[in-house]
Scaffold this active site. Structure first.
Site, PDB file in Angstrom:
ATOM      1  N   TYR A  44       0.798  -1.231   0.000  1.00  0.00           N
ATOM      2  CA  TYR A  44       0.000   0.000   0.000  1.00  0.00           C
ATOM      3  C   TYR A  44       0.827   1.277   0.000  1.00  0.00           C
ATOM      4  O   TYR A  44       0.271   2.373  -0.045  1.00  0.00           O
ATOM      5  CB  TYR A  44      -0.935   0.000   1.203  1.00  0.00           C
ATOM      6  N   HIS A  94      -9.535   0.805  -5.834  1.00  0.00           N
ATOM      7  CA  HIS A  94      -8.696  -0.047  -4.991  1.00  0.00           C
ATOM      8  C   HIS A  94      -7.294   0.530  -4.967  1.00  0.00           C
ATOM      9  O   HIS A  94      -6.875   1.185  -5.921  1.00  0.00           O
ATOM     10  CB  HIS A  94      -8.643  -1.474  -5.541  1.00  0.00           C
ATOM     11  N   ASP A 102     -26.276  -3.125  -1.687  1.00  0.00           N
ATOM     12  CA  ASP A 102     -27.676  -2.693  -1.737  1.00  0.00           C
ATOM     13  C   ASP A 102     -27.814  -1.197  -1.488  1.00  0.00           C
ATOM     14  O   ASP A 102     -28.628  -0.522  -2.123  1.00  0.00           O
ATOM     15  CB  ASP A 102     -28.516  -3.470  -0.720  1.00  0.00           C
TER      16      ASP A 102
END
Length: 121
Positions: free
Chosen positions: A26, A103, A90
């Site tokens: 990262y 990402h 949802d």
């Protein structure tokens, strides 16, 4: 350039650990540095940006729903919830706003379970 565009950037679990969490994957930039980068870029483009991060699924869902009333679009890094949360999926579908999933690493170069994204279904 002046714009009335409002974008909410919603980040999920462990994004707050950037800079110390697996820097080989990262990088070493912190979450604060990421937010500063986004705010500077948005200002340059005349876009109002709201950056949020939580480790809690329900909070992320609340923010997605709130963004449905306050934002023109969403950018979401759902962290691990990307691969597990039908409830977050949802919520995104329920607000009917454009959404871009992002990402920090390439899910297709990592563990097999990371290739499934409920957010992009």
């Amino acid at each position: 350039m002046v714009s009335d565009m409002r974008i909410w950037v919603i980040n999920g679990p462990n994004i707050n650990r950037l800079g110390t969490r697996e820097p080989e994957l990262y990088g070493t930039k912190t979450y604060g540095e990421l937010v500063q980068y986004l705010e500077t870029a948005a200002l340059r483009l005349g876009i109002e940006v709201t950056c949020l991060q939580s480790n809690h699924e329900g909070v992320l869902i609340d923010w997605v729903q709130e963004a449905g009333d306050k934002a023109d679009g969403l950018i979401i890094n759902g962290g691990g919830y990307t691969h597990t949360s039908i409830a977050l999926m949802d919520a995104v579908k329920s607000v009917g706003k454009p959404m871009v999933e992002v990402h920090l690493t390439d899910p297709f170069q990592r563990e097999a379970f990371r290739t499934t994204s409920y957010l992009s279904l």
